[in-house]
Design an enzyme around this catalytic site. Sequence first.
Site, mmCIF file in Angstrom:
data_model
loop_
_atom_site.group_PDB
_atom_site.id
_atom_site.type_symbol
_atom_site.label_atom_id
_atom_site.label_comp_id
_atom_site.label_asym_id
_atom_site.label_seq_id
_atom_site.Cartn_x
_atom_site.Cartn_y
_atom_site.Cartn_z
ATOM 1 N N HIS A 285 0.853 -9.550 31.969
ATOM 2 C CA HIS A 285 0.519 -10.240 30.728
ATOM 3 C C HIS A 285 0.471 -11.731 31.008
ATOM 4 C CE1 HIS A 285 0.687 -11.511 26.534
ATOM 5 N NE2 HIS A 285 0.270 -10.293 26.260
ATOM 6 N N ASP B 191 0.095 -1.955 25.833
ATOM 7 C CA ASP B 191 -0.940 -0.933 25.989
ATOM 8 C C ASP B 191 -0.505 0.214 26.877
ATOM 9 O OD1 ASP B 191 -2.896 -2.126 24.385
ATOM 10 O OD2 ASP B 191 -3.321 -3.576 25.954
HETATM 11 N N1 CMC Z 1 -2.155 -4.929 38.587
HETATM 12 C C1 CMC Z 1 -2.114 -5.521 39.808
HETATM 13 N N2 CMC Z 1 -2.073 -6.852 39.997
HETATM 14 C C2 CMC Z 1 -2.062 -7.619 38.893
HETATM 15 C C3 CMC Z 1 -2.091 -7.084 37.598
HETATM 16 C C4 CMC Z 1 -2.139 -5.670 37.467
HETATM 17 N N3 CMC Z 1 -2.179 -5.093 36.268
HETATM 18 N N4 CMC Z 1 -2.077 -8.078 36.679
HETATM 19 C C5 CMC Z 1 -2.039 -9.225 37.382
HETATM 20 N N5 CMC Z 1 -2.022 -8.945 38.740
HETATM 21 C C6 CMC Z 1 -1.938 -9.920 39.806
HETATM 22 C C7 CMC Z 1 -3.277 -10.612 40.045
HETATM 23 O O1 CMC Z 1 -4.035 -9.939 41.020
HETATM 24 C C8 CMC Z 1 -2.845 -11.987 40.486
HETATM 25 O O2 CMC Z 1 -2.500 -11.917 41.857
HETATM 26 P P1 CMC Z 1 -2.761 -13.177 42.828
HETATM 27 O O3 CMC Z 1 -1.892 -14.280 42.298
HETATM 28 O O4 CMC Z 1 -2.361 -12.687 44.178
HETATM 29 O O5 CMC Z 1 -4.219 -13.498 42.708
HETATM 30 C C9 CMC Z 1 -1.561 -12.258 39.702
HETATM 31 O O6 CMC Z 1 -1.032 -10.946 39.390
HETATM 32 C C10 CMC Z 1 -1.793 -13.025 38.430
HETATM 33 O O7 CMC Z 1 -2.829 -12.380 37.696
HETATM 34 P P2 CMC Z 1 -3.854 -13.144 36.754
HETATM 35 O O8 CMC Z 1 -5.042 -12.283 36.544
HETATM 36 O O9 CMC Z 1 -4.071 -14.532 37.268
HETATM 37 O O10 CMC Z 1 -2.982 -13.232 35.427
HETATM 38 P P3 CMC Z 1 -3.530 -13.460 33.987
HETATM 39 O O11 CMC Z 1 -2.423 -14.028 33.219
HETATM 40 O O12 CMC Z 1 -4.809 -14.221 34.034
HETATM 41 O O13 CMC Z 1 -3.899 -11.971 33.487
HETATM 42 C C11 CMC Z 1 -3.818 -9.858 32.458
HETATM 43 C C12 CMC Z 1 -3.172 -11.249 32.572
HETATM 44 C C13 CMC Z 1 -3.187 -9.101 31.305
HETATM 45 C C14 CMC Z 1 -5.332 -10.013 32.165
HETATM 46 C C15 CMC Z 1 -3.613 -9.093 33.788
HETATM 47 O O14 CMC Z 1 -2.227 -8.936 34.037
HETATM 48 C C16 CMC Z 1 -4.330 -7.737 33.803
HETATM 49 O O15 CMC Z 1 -5.514 -7.676 34.113
HETATM 50 N N6 CMC Z 1 -3.586 -6.627 33.441
HETATM 51 C C17 CMC Z 1 -4.197 -5.322 33.325
HETATM 52 C C18 CMC Z 1 -4.936 -5.191 31.999
HETATM 53 C C19 CMC Z 1 -3.978 -5.064 30.831
HETATM 54 O O16 CMC Z 1 -3.032 -4.291 30.852
HETATM 55 N N7 CMC Z 1 -4.274 -5.814 29.757
HETATM 56 C C20 CMC Z 1 -3.503 -5.753 28.503
HETATM 57 C C21 CMC Z 1 -2.750 -7.017 28.242
HETATM 58 S S1 CMC Z 1 -1.513 -6.843 26.962
HETATM 59 C C22 CMC Z 1 -2.328 -6.504 25.499
HETATM 60 C C23 CMC Z 1 -3.391 -7.461 25.118
HETATM 61 O O17 CMC Z 1 -3.315 -8.669 25.366
HETATM 62 O O18 CMC Z 1 -4.342 -7.017 24.522
#
Ligand code: CMC
Length: 432
Positions: free
Chosen positions: A308, A366
Site C-alpha cells: 500500500h 483487497d
Molecule cells: N508484490 C511484490 N512487490 C511489490 C508489491 C507487491 N504487491 N507492492 C510493491 N512491491 C514492491 C515494488 O516492486 C517496489 O520494489 P522496488 O523498490 O524494488 O522497485 C516496492 O515494493 C515499492 O513499490 P511501489 O510500486 O513503488 O509502491 P507504491 O506505493 O507506488 O504502490 C501499490 C502501492 C498498492 C500500487 C503496490 O503495493 C501494488 O501494486 N500492490 C498490488 C496491488 C494492490 O493490492 N492494490 C490495492 C491497494 S489497497 C486498496 C486500494 O487502494 O484500492
Amino acid sequence: MSKNSMTFRDNRTGKEVELPIIEGSTGPSVVDCTKFYRDFGLFMLDPGFKSTASCDSKITFIDGEKGILEHRGYPIEQLAEKSSYIETCYLLMYGELPTKDEFDWFNRLVVEHTMVHEQLLQFYKGFRRDAHPMAIMVGVVGALSAFYHDSLDIHDPRHREISAIRVLAKLPTIAAASYKYYTGQPFIYPNNNLSYAANFLNMMFSTPCEEYHISPIISDAMDKIFILHADHEQNASTATVRLAGSSQANPFACISAGISALWGPAHGGANEAVLKMLDEIGTPDRVSEYVEKARDPKDTFRLMGFGHRVYKNYDPRAKVLREAAKGVLEETGRADDPLFKIAMELERIALEDEYFIEKKLYPNVDFYSGIILRAIGFPPNMFTVIFALARSVGWISQWIEMIGDDHLSIGRPRQLYSGATKRDWVPIDERD
Ligand code: CMC
C-alpha cells in the site's frame, strides 16, 4: 524568522524564501508552498504525490506506519464493530455521529431515494450483455446528471445534499442492475423495508420467481465491507473526484470519474485480481512459487492484495476482514474453502519473507474482501463495483467539503517540461 516556517535556498542564485509550516490536528505538518512559484520561479516535482498534500481535510486520518485509520476521529475498528454503514455515512458527511432522531431522518431520506428514474433502466440496453459491470457503472452513474438536473446547482448547499443522498441511495440499485443486466435476469426493484445492505443483497440475488433468504450474518458482513471501504483519505479515486469537482463539474460526473480511477488493479480493481491470482495458484503448495515470482526483479508479477502506498504496516481494514471472512465461510458452508486456505498460506509465507518484510508489504483491504464476497455469491467482476458503491459516500463527502470551502480553486498541476524546444514546421518532402 517565524518558528513555524522553513527556509528554502536556491544554491544557484543564493535566493532564500521562507515558507510557512501549517500544523494539522494530528499527523505530519505541511509546508505551504502555494507561493513557491511566485517567489522562486520554480515548481515542485512530485509525480506520485509521495510528499504532496493535495488539500486540507477534516474527514479521514491515516497513520500508515502504525496502521491507524480514523473517520472524523473514530477508529475504523470501532466503526466496523459497533456502527452501521448508514451511520458511518452520516458521520462522514456531517462530521458527527447522529442522534437517534438524526439517524432516523437520514436513514429515511436514503430509503426514499433508492429507486432510479425508470428511463435510466432503459440505458442499460445500450450496453453489450458481456460488458464489465464497472463499465456500466461509469456510464450509468455519469448519466444520473441527465436525469436529476433539478439539483445540480453546486453552489447551493441544499442541492449538494440532495445529490449526495441520491448517490448514496441509488448506487446499490444501479450496481445490482448492472449485474442483473449481464446475467439476463430482470431488474429487481429496491425494497424500502430492508436495511441498506440487505436491500442490496436482495436486489442482487432475488428473482421474481424466487425469494432470497437474507441471512443476518451475511447482511452484517456486507455492511462491514461497506463501512471498511467508505472512505480512505486522498487516494487515487478520491483525488480524481476532487480534481474533477474543482472545475465545478456536477457531482454525478465527478463520481463517475472516481469510479473510472478506482477500476485499475493498483487501486480498487485489486480485489478482483486477488481472486484471479488465488485461482491461478490453485493449491497451497504452489504459494512459495508465486512469492518467488513476486520477489524476482525481472518478473513484473506482484502479489495482488499486498502493499500500500500509505500503510507500511498491516492494513487495519484487512485485519477486520480476515476475522469476518471466517464467520461468512462458516455461514455459507465454505469453512474448507480452498481459496481461503491458499490466502492464509500466502499471508503466512509473505509475512515471514525477507523481501516483503524489508519493503513493508502487508495484506491490504483487497486481500480478504474477495474471499468474503465470493462466499456470499458475488462473481469476481462485481467486487470492484461493490468497492465503488461503498466508497461513493467518501467521494461525495470529500466533494461536499471541497465545494463548501471558500477558497475553492480549480486543480491545475504544472509540469517539468522535457520535450523539444521551439522549432519551425518543415514541409513533408523536406523531412528526414
Ligand atoms: N508484490 C511484490 N512487490 C511489490 C508489491 C507487491 N504487491 N507492492 C510493491 N512491491 C514492491 C515494488 O516492486 C517496489 O520494489 P522496488 O523498490 O524494488 O522497485 C516496492 O515494493 C515499492 O513499490 P511501489 O510500486 O513503488 O509502491 P507504491 O506505493 O507506488 O504502490 C501499490 C502501492 C498498492 C500500487 C503496490 O503495493 C501494488 O501494486 N500492490 C498490488 C496491488 C494492490 O493490492 N492494490 C490495492 C491497494 S489497497 C486498496 C486500494 O487502494 O484500492
